[in-house]
Design an enzyme around this catalytic site. Structure first.
Site, PDB file in Angstrom:
ATOM      1  N   GLY A  32       3.089 -24.852 -45.991  1.00 35.78           N
ATOM      2  CA  GLY A  32       2.251 -26.003 -45.673  1.00 35.78           C
ATOM      3  C   GLY A  32       2.460 -27.182 -46.585  1.00 35.78           C
ATOM      4  O   GLY A  32       1.973 -28.278 -46.310  1.00 35.78           O
ATOM      5  N   CYS A  65       3.904 -21.190 -10.342  1.00 41.06           N
ATOM      6  CA  CYS A  65       4.045 -19.766 -10.670  1.00 41.06           C
ATOM      7  C   CYS A  65       2.689 -19.062 -10.721  1.00 41.06           C
ATOM      8  O   CYS A  65       2.628 -17.857 -10.916  1.00 41.06           O
ATOM      9  CB  CYS A  65       4.785 -19.583 -11.987  1.00 41.06           C
ATOM     10  SG  CYS A  65       3.789 -19.959 -13.434  1.00 41.06           S
ATOM     11  N   CYS A 107       3.284 -25.663 -15.000  1.00 38.43           N
ATOM     12  CA  CYS A 107       3.572 -25.258 -16.377  1.00 38.43           C
ATOM     13  C   CYS A 107       4.348 -26.353 -17.113  1.00 38.43           C
ATOM     14  O   CYS A 107       5.335 -26.879 -16.585  1.00 38.43           O
ATOM     15  CB  CYS A 107       4.458 -24.015 -16.398  1.00 38.43           C
ATOM     16  SG  CYS A 107       3.583 -22.499 -16.041  1.00 38.43           S
TER      17      CYS A 107
END
Lengths: 293, 365, 272
Positions: free
Chosen positions: A35, A247, A269
């Site tokens: 990080g 889908c 999607c």
């Protein structure tokens, strides 16, 4: 073959070995301090700053001849910038490329994390425009670095507090800040917050490259990544009312596609590989179901 | 019916074919040669070398041709090439005092050792369009000084002899290199000068100009501007001495600025420094003004203006970075936009609900 | 002087073995010019010290040195940390120093815009320090902010407004609330009533006096206004040309000034 010949005056994966070593050192440091934004001497790349130079440098530094590379932008393999970066590595490194998440060893991404959970041995390379999560609260680099060093993150919560006071909920929808291993607050790059939970305890190595801002940071596998929130206003991801029209997949991030100028919309999607894999398995959404009839 | 809105490889290939076509333009017009660009658009070539940080006239000319005359794009091409070159070593510092000057002027003295040499300058030309250049008129060869010239000492050395100008401390430490060292603020002066040297001419010009208009006024005098070739030498450990490897043309500007002095330092002139490849006075002067403004902290001056703020100046002076990030807004952002769309819709719904609740309440009353 | 009696009662110096803050031979120069020179004093918990003098007397330089905003040229400043240990402030690490600044200390600026975030709401301004030390419950943060707005006499309905929309007096009260929310032990104030109308000043002073008493705060307040010093402080330092010319209990000093300069200051006020 012609492409390879054309590029033969360049080193494997474009960058010279000296530069790659410099970048790898930064990556190793980044992995050692999850990080934390490691400064590195970012180089010019043959694509413009802001178009993925950080991600490309990271990928170039870790890429080996046996790697299988996947490049996505907005979750899709066929968006222009993804195509362009994939072609670049085909040309300067001659590596195998794929659109299938499960087959890739390195996935370079802009703005999304694949829906298919990543596994051990895979590396996800993020393109990062502004690595500093505190940047829009404090413009000075000297100050923000000090804030990170001293864990002075009160200001970050001030922003979230303001969101709730104004809207009744946290109004940050992407580039939603996270805390890594309880220490550094990190910008996950402009992925929708929908993807934040996927970073947590991922089996894959996640590397973040910001070329213009000259920073590299990392999440080693199995790293704790917590989205910032309040105890009484916990972090939530976006939800979509309908499944993918192609889908039928649910629990995934969807793109809104405008069908006509009379308000016609469909949702599909955003992750094209995920969608295609499902359809290959015979799964059908509302729209394709209708066509089949 | 659903049509994919996402572009593909074919679209990119076609776009690039069209670009190549437009770059060539009307095929009945002869193609530009690199010699033509290098000889006749030489100041453009100089700028590309300077901000591209690569001294190669042929490559700069090629880049200008490939970029259709877009100099920032040409600079970008040169930088992207330069970044792949391995480093063999460092040159010795060039000696601008030993420059073969083609132009050398000082605004501080009427005359000085070595003289005022105007050289090939736009100064004092009348900016009238010359229609004769539509053709290829005969051009007389230029008049130049004959014979060996006396050494042309630098103004800073003249002032320095009297102790009137600050001494530049030339440490023996190897200076930081912006290609190898991460940029971390505050930057050393060496790092700042390197960044300014490849910084955008227009941006530095505007910042330098702002210091003249009172945003960090530094009372500058153009101590000296000199243009000419210097020898580049590389130290050879095998031989034990430095050998010349070539010559480069440079423009150097020493700006002389007022300084009141401080508790430790007597009143004296201070310097702003500009050095660029090729002939580019505007850039060298703007760089010198910015360099001086950026020394505010070191000289104990208040930092009040944009030109004095090193994070602001250095973080934004690179045009390759700037153009990339501004233009990246063209890339698709629909995933994030989708997230924002959802949020705006939610907030609108809440707003409407609150409104209708209010109306109902009013109606009930 | 009923107020003065009450002030003295509040002081409980005997139970404290060490001062809260101790300044020794503090000097700050700007080149050859003196900002402040050879200043020494102590301050105990719950005590209010006023530093008075005209502009240019060095009082703001002194305040900035003590509050670690300006490094002194020489001298020491030590502070009794919450664990009881006396520490030299300029030997503290940056992290410790900043932690002190946002928990154990407060700083009230003359211009509220310097001490507030003008573009975030009043509630967030009050809550920021709490969030900085780890409070993560929105409802509780809001309740605390509401409570504090009440204590500084700001209508709770203004909690989501930005200080930009506040009057000067309200901004100053908000700045005070923002500083006091973490229950600091020492608060620095730089001309907190400067730039306010006389009637607004009076109300603010009244509020400050109440809060300081209730919370047992130690305060170092810089002011050019002897009336402010008289109303708030237990002790006074009078400064001229960077040096302390007189130092003593406020009531004694105002009733019976010793130094000629203090006499001049006091008489000039009384003549008005």
């Amino acid at each position: 073959m012609t492409a390879r010949t054309q590029a033969s005056s360049y080193n494997f994966a474009y960058l010279d070995e000296q530069t790659k070593r410099m970048i790898r050192r930064a990556i190793l440091k980044a992995i050692a301090i999850p990080g934390y934004q490691v400064p590195f001497a970012s180089r010019e790349m043959p694509m413009p700053y802001g178009w993925g130079t950080g991600g490309v440098q990271v990928t170039a530094a870790i890429l080996g001849p046996d790697d299988v590379l996947k490049v996505i932008d907005q979750g899709a393999d066929d968006t222009t910038n993804a195509v362009s970066i994939r072609k670049f590595f085909e040309r300067v490194a001659d590596v195998e490329t794929t659109t299938r998440t499960v087959d890739a060893t390195i996935i370079q991404t802009r703005h999304r994390i694949p829906e298919t959970p990543l596994r051990e041995g895979q590396v996800l390379v993020y393109q990062v425009p502004i690595p500093e999560p505190l940047r829009f609260l404090e413009p000075r680099e000297t100050e923000t670095r000090k804030m990170h060093a001293l864990e002075e993150y009160g200001l970050m919560h001030v922003k979230l507090y303001e969101d709730i006071a104004r809207n009744g909920h946290i109004a940050t929808t992407y580039a939603y800040p996270v805390k890594v291993e309880g220490r550094y607050v990190m910008d996950p790059s402009p992925t929708p917050k929908f993807d934040n939970p996927k970073m947590h305890m991922s089996e894959a190595l996640q590397l973040f490259g910001a070329g213009r801002e000259k920073r590299i940071y990392a999440l080693p596998p199995h790293t704790e990544v917590v989205s910032l929130d309040f105890e009484d206003h916990p972090f939530e991801v976006q939800r979509f009312d309908k499944p993918c029209a192609l889908c039928g997949g649910g629990q995934v991030y969807l793109d809104e596609v405008v069908l006509d100028d009379r308000g016609g919309r469909m949702f599909v999607c955003s992750d094209t590989d995920h969608c295609e894999s499902r359809r290959a398995e015979g799964l059908r959404g509302e729209l394709l179901g209708e066509v089949a009839q | 019916m659903y049509v994919s809105v996402k572009g593909g490889e074919a679209a990119i290939d076609n776009a690039h074919r069209l670009l190549a076509d437009r770059r060539r333009g009307d095929r009945s017009v002869p193609a530009l040669t690199l010699d033509q660009i290098a000889e006749q658009l030489v100041l453009g070539v100089d700028r590309v070398m300077s901000e591209g940080s690569l001294y190669d006239r042929r490559l700069a000319a090629l880049a200008i041709k490939q970029a259709r005359g877009d100099l920032i794009e040409a600079i970008f091409l040169v930088r992207a090439y330069r970044t792949t070159l391995p480093r063999f070593g460092f040159a010795e510092p060039v000696d601008t005092g030993a420059m073969l000057v083609e132009r050398r002027i000082s605004a501080c003295y009427k005359d000085l050792p070595g003289g005022q040499l105007l050289g090939p300058t736009f100064d004092y030309t009348h900016r009238l369009l010359d229609e004769a250049l539509d053709g290829d008129p005969e051009v007389e060869p230029g008049e130049t000084r004959e014979g060996a010239t006396e050494p042309v000492s630098r103004i800073a050395d003249i002032l320095g002899g009297e102790g009137l100008i600050e001494e530049e401390i030339s440490g023996n430490d190897e200076p930081d290199d912006i290609n190898q060292t991460p940029l971390e603020f505050p930057l050393s002066r060496a790092m700042r000068l390197q960044s300014l040297a490849r910084g955008d001419e227009g941006f530095l010009l505007a910042l330098g100009y702002s210091t003249q208009r009172g945003y960090a006024r530094s009372h500058p005098f153009a101590g000296e501007i000199r243009i000419g070739e210097v020898e580049v030498e590389v130290f050879m450990p095998e031989l034990g001495f430095a050998v010349p490897v070539g010559r480069v043309q440079l423009t150097e500007c020493q700006m002389v600025n007022q300084f009141k002095g401080s508790a430790k330092v007597p009143p004296q002139f201070t310097r702003g420094y500009g050095l660029v490849f090729g002939q580019s006075e505007r850039k060298a002067m703007a760089m010198a003004l910015c360099d001086r403004a950026l020394r505010a902290g070191e000289l104990g001056e208040d930092i009040v203006a944009p030109a004095q703020d090193q994070e602001f100046v250095i973080s934004h002076c690179d045009n390759v970075q700037a153009t990339g990030f501004v233009e990246h807004l063209k890339l698709p952002h629909h995933v994030d936009f989708q997230a924002e769309l959802g949020l705006v819709r939610t907030m609108r719904t809440q707003f409407e609900q609150a409104e209708s609740a209010m109306e109902n309440k009013e109606a009930a009353e | 002087m009923i107020a003065a009696a009450a002030k003295i009662e509040n002081l409980d110096r005997s139970s404290e073995a060490l001062p809260l803050l101790s300044v020794r031979s503090l000097t700050r120069t700007y080149g050859t010019r003196i900002g402040c020179a050879d200043v020494s004093f102590d301050i105990w918990p719950g005590e209010v010290l006023a530093i008075v003098g005209e502009s240019g007397s060095g009082k703001t330089t002194l305040l900035n040195c003590i509050s670690t905003r300006l490094e002194p040229t020489s001298g020491t400043i030590s502070y009794r940390m919450r664990d009881g240990e006396m520490r030299d402030l300029y030997q503290l690490g940056e992290a410790e120093r900043r932690h002190l600044l946002r928990t154990d200390w407060g700083f009230v600026h003359q211009n509220p815009a310097d001490g507030l975030r003008m573009t975030v709401s009043a509630g967030a301004n009050v809550g920021e320090r709490l969030m900085a030390v780890g409070q993560r419950h929105y409802g509780r943060l809001r309740a605390t902010a509401t409570d504090w707005l009440g204590r500084v006499e700001i209508d709770a309905g203004r909690i989501d407004d930005q200080p930009r929309a506040f009057s000067g007096g309200m901004r100053q009260r908000l700045q005070i609330a923002r500083n006091l929310v973490t229950a600091p032990r020492l608060v620095f104030m730089d001309e907190p009533t400067g730039g306010l109308d006389v009637s607004v000043q009076a109300r603010l002073l009244d509020l400050l006096r109440g809060l300081v008493n209730d919370l047992g705060l130690a305060v170092i307040i810089v002011t050019h206004d002897l009336a402010v010093a008289r109303l708030l402080s237990h002790r006074m330092l009078v400064m001229k040309d960077g040096r302390v010319v007189e130092h003593g209990l406020t009531d004694r000093l105002l009733d019976d000034p010793q130094a000629p300069y203090t006499q001049l200051l006091v008489s000039s006020i009384l003549q008005v």
